[in-house]
Design a protein around this motif. Structure first.
Motif, PDB file in Angstrom:
ATOM      1  N   ARG A 171      24.582  79.319   1.205  1.00 30.55           N
ATOM      2  CA  ARG A 171      26.013  78.983   1.278  1.00 30.55           C
ATOM      3  C   ARG A 171      26.451  78.132   0.096  1.00 30.55           C
ATOM      4  O   ARG A 171      27.605  78.180  -0.332  1.00 30.55           O
ATOM      5  N   TYR A 172      25.537  77.325  -0.431  1.00 32.00           N
ATOM      6  CA  TYR A 172      25.884  76.409  -1.515  1.00 32.00           C
ATOM      7  C   TYR A 172      25.520  76.954  -2.895  1.00 32.00           C
ATOM      8  O   TYR A 172      25.746  76.285  -3.897  1.00 32.00           O
ATOM      9  N   LYS A 173      24.981  78.140  -2.961  1.00 25.44           N
ATOM     10  CA  LYS A 173      24.676  78.735  -4.262  1.00 25.44           C
ATOM     11  C   LYS A 173      25.933  79.379  -4.826  1.00 25.44           C
ATOM     12  O   LYS A 173      26.713  79.987  -4.095  1.00 25.44           O
ATOM     13  N   ARG A 174      26.111  79.261  -6.130  1.00 23.55           N
ATOM     14  CA  ARG A 174      27.280  79.856  -6.780  1.00 23.55           C
ATOM     15  C   ARG A 174      26.972  80.057  -8.256  1.00 23.55           C
ATOM     16  O   ARG A 174      26.116  79.375  -8.825  1.00 23.55           O
ATOM     17  N   THR A 179      30.792  76.642 -10.869  1.00 25.78           N
ATOM     18  CA  THR A 179      30.193  75.331 -10.624  1.00 25.78           C
ATOM     19  C   THR A 179      31.022  74.248 -11.310  1.00 25.78           C
ATOM     20  O   THR A 179      31.271  74.346 -12.516  1.00 25.78           O
ATOM     21  N   ALA A 183      28.145  68.731 -11.760  1.00 27.45           N
ATOM     22  CA  ALA A 183      27.114  69.232 -10.841  1.00 27.45           C
ATOM     23  C   ALA A 183      25.763  69.248 -11.547  1.00 27.45           C
ATOM     24  O   ALA A 183      25.674  69.455 -12.751  1.00 27.45           O
ATOM     25  N   THR A 188      15.485  71.370  -3.539  1.00 22.38           N
ATOM     26  CA  THR A 188      15.427  71.255  -2.078  1.00 22.38           C
ATOM     27  C   THR A 188      14.083  71.776  -1.609  1.00 22.38           C
ATOM     28  O   THR A 188      13.617  72.819  -2.050  1.00 22.38           O
TER      29      THR A 188
END
Length: 276
Positions: A171-174, A179, A183, A188
């Motif tokens: 969900r947080y990958k882009r 970006t 950032a 993780t």
């Protein structure tokens, strides 16, 4: 849609079970190269050799071997520099899973143990290096969220928990174009494992995990007075002999097939997404 806890959740990744590919990956220099490419982006073999203190010819060999199995590739965005005389390489992202331990043969298990050892050691070294930087990190000195807890789950629930964790990461990958400024790459890691069982933990039928009743007697015969059985020493598999570190620069690469490094072992499988 989030699956119900305990439901059969199909793994979204590609299983990497070819022993040759696993052996190619379980090599300290290649792990260093993958980590560097993941953290710092595309690089040439000369850049990697300088930053990692390696021989340029050996670095080129390792890059070709990683590319043979799909872990690295030439960077099309970076292209060639200096009139086409240099090749830029990048780590290939992906959700790649290792076979669960119950399906690993003895040789695969030794290779996987070595690969996990290298990955965990590299993660710990990076973490400690960042902590030593202290206030040099500026506002990112607070970027060390930490959680430690316990939950009671069935094995299917644990598998579902892992898939939900991967879905949260995705969900947080882009892409870079979306970006925002400021950032940073954030590593993780998830490590989940069952708590060691105690010999006096009773089953539903009143017997312990070691096959005795609560009074210490074997479940199949009348109780007799005896001291509690001592825990058996853990069996240790023979050490895996990792591939030779740096082959000569003129040595031709060896053959194979498949893909690199990122997330950490799942309860039922090991997975890697974009970081070693």
């Amino acid at each position: 849609m989030t699956p119900e806890p305990g439901s059969a959740t199909p793994a979204g990744g590609q299983e990497l079970s070819d022993l040759s590919a696993l052996k190619a990956l379980a090599q300290p220099r290649r792990q260093q190269i993958l980590q560097h490419l993941t953290l710092h982006g595309p690089a040439t073999s000369a850049m990697l050799a300088r930053d990692l203190g390696l021989n340029t010819g050996a670095t080129s060999y390792h890059l070709r071997e990683l590319a043979r199995y799909g872990f690295t590739e030439e960077s099309s965005t970076q292209g060639r520099s200096l009139g086409g005389r240099e090749r830029w390489w990048r780590a290939v992202p992906g959700d790649r899973r290792f076979p669960p331990r119950s399906r690993q043969n003895p040789e695969t298990r030794l290779v996987m143990d070595e690969l996990n050892h290298l990955s965990y050691a590299a993660d710990l070294e990076l973490f400690e290096r960042l902590q030593r930087q202290g206030q040099d990190l500026g506002e990112w000195a607070d970027a060390f969220p930490y959680s430690r807890g316990t939950i009671r789950l069935t094995l299917p629930e644990l598998r579902a928990f892992f898939e939900e964790f991967i879905a949260l990461l995705n969900r947080y990958k882009r892409p870079d174009s979306e970006t925002p400024d400021g950032a940073r790459t954030v590593l993780t890691r998830l490590l989940a494992f069952p708590a060691p069982a105690r010999a006096d933990d009773a089953r539903a039928d009143g017997t312990r995990l070691d096959g005795t009743r609560a009074d210490g007697a074997p479940a199949h015969q009348a109780p007799e007075h005896r001291p509690p059985a001592s825990d058996l020493p853990a069996r240790q598999d023979p050490a895996y002999e990792a591939p030779a570190a740096d082959p000569p620069a003129h040595q031709a690469p060896v053959g194979g097939s498949q893909a690199p490094a990122e997330e950490i072992p799942a309860p039922h499988t090991t997975t890697e997404t974009d970081t070693p």
